[in-house]
Design a protein around this motif. Structure first.
Motif, PDB file in Angstrom:
ATOM      1  N   MET A  98       3.360   5.806 -24.670  1.00  0.00           N
ATOM      2  CA  MET A  98       3.546   7.086 -23.995  1.00  0.00           C
ATOM      3  C   MET A  98       3.236   8.244 -24.917  1.00  0.00           C
ATOM      4  O   MET A  98       2.724   9.274 -24.473  1.00  0.00           O
ATOM      5  CB  MET A  98       4.988   7.179 -23.456  1.00  0.00           C
ATOM      6  N   LEU A 157       6.076  13.175 -15.852  1.00  0.00           N
ATOM      7  CA  LEU A 157       6.137  11.725 -15.726  1.00  0.00           C
ATOM      8  C   LEU A 157       7.239  11.375 -14.737  1.00  0.00           C
ATOM      9  O   LEU A 157       8.374  11.832 -14.879  1.00  0.00           O
ATOM     10  CB  LEU A 157       6.418  11.089 -17.091  1.00  0.00           C
ATOM     11  N   VAL A 192       7.532   4.678 -15.071  1.00  0.00           N
ATOM     12  CA  VAL A 192       6.737   3.759 -15.881  1.00  0.00           C
ATOM     13  C   VAL A 192       7.146   2.362 -15.492  1.00  0.00           C
ATOM     14  O   VAL A 192       8.342   2.054 -15.429  1.00  0.00           O
ATOM     15  CB  VAL A 192       6.993   3.967 -17.393  1.00  0.00           C
ATOM     16  N   TYR A 197       1.780   4.180 -15.557  1.00  0.00           N
ATOM     17  CA  TYR A 197       2.460   5.468 -15.639  1.00  0.00           C
ATOM     18  C   TYR A 197       2.167   6.251 -14.360  1.00  0.00           C
ATOM     19  O   TYR A 197       1.011   6.357 -13.948  1.00  0.00           O
ATOM     20  CB  TYR A 197       1.949   6.273 -16.836  1.00  0.00           C
TER      21      TYR A 197
END
Length: 116
Positions: free
Chosen positions: A93, A110, A113, A7
């Protein structure tokens, strides 16, 4: 077989990023402190246990929310006016979001990923 993910997270103002609950909130001084705090929150059930104790009915809290990853790895570095954080874990997540929000509230974003 685990599905480890990497991440990529950005924190715009780490020195002022705090969670809503002072008892759970990050209180460090920089990227290395934050990386250590988040890594501990992902590897150990202690932050979850503190949060659970604050709930009106701690016994009704789903214990699956306290899942951990003993191999979680977190690194962070200051870049210009923000902090880049990289987390490698097999946690979903939703759990990473939970721990980030407890530590620094919604002061993170974020960016990507990828499979680890």
């Amino acid at each position: 077989m685990t599905n480890r993910s990497r991440y990529y997270i950005q924190i715009k103002d780490l020195p002022h990023a705090r969670g809503a609950e002072a008892a759970l909130s990050y209180d460090g001084a920089g990227p290395n402190d934050f990386a250590a705090a988040l890594q501990e929150a992902l590897r150990s059930p202690l932050l979850f246990q503190r949060w659970r104790a604050l709930q009106p009915d701690p016994d009704s809290v789903d214990v699956r929310l306290g899942v951990t990853d003993q191999l979680a790895n977190v690194s962070a570095k200051a870049v210009d006016l923000h902090t880049d954080v990289e987390v490698t874990s097999d946690l979903p997540m939703s759990i990473l979001r939970q721990r980030l929000n407890w530590l620094i509230g919604n002061h993170w974003q974020l960016h990507d990923v990828r499979p680890a």
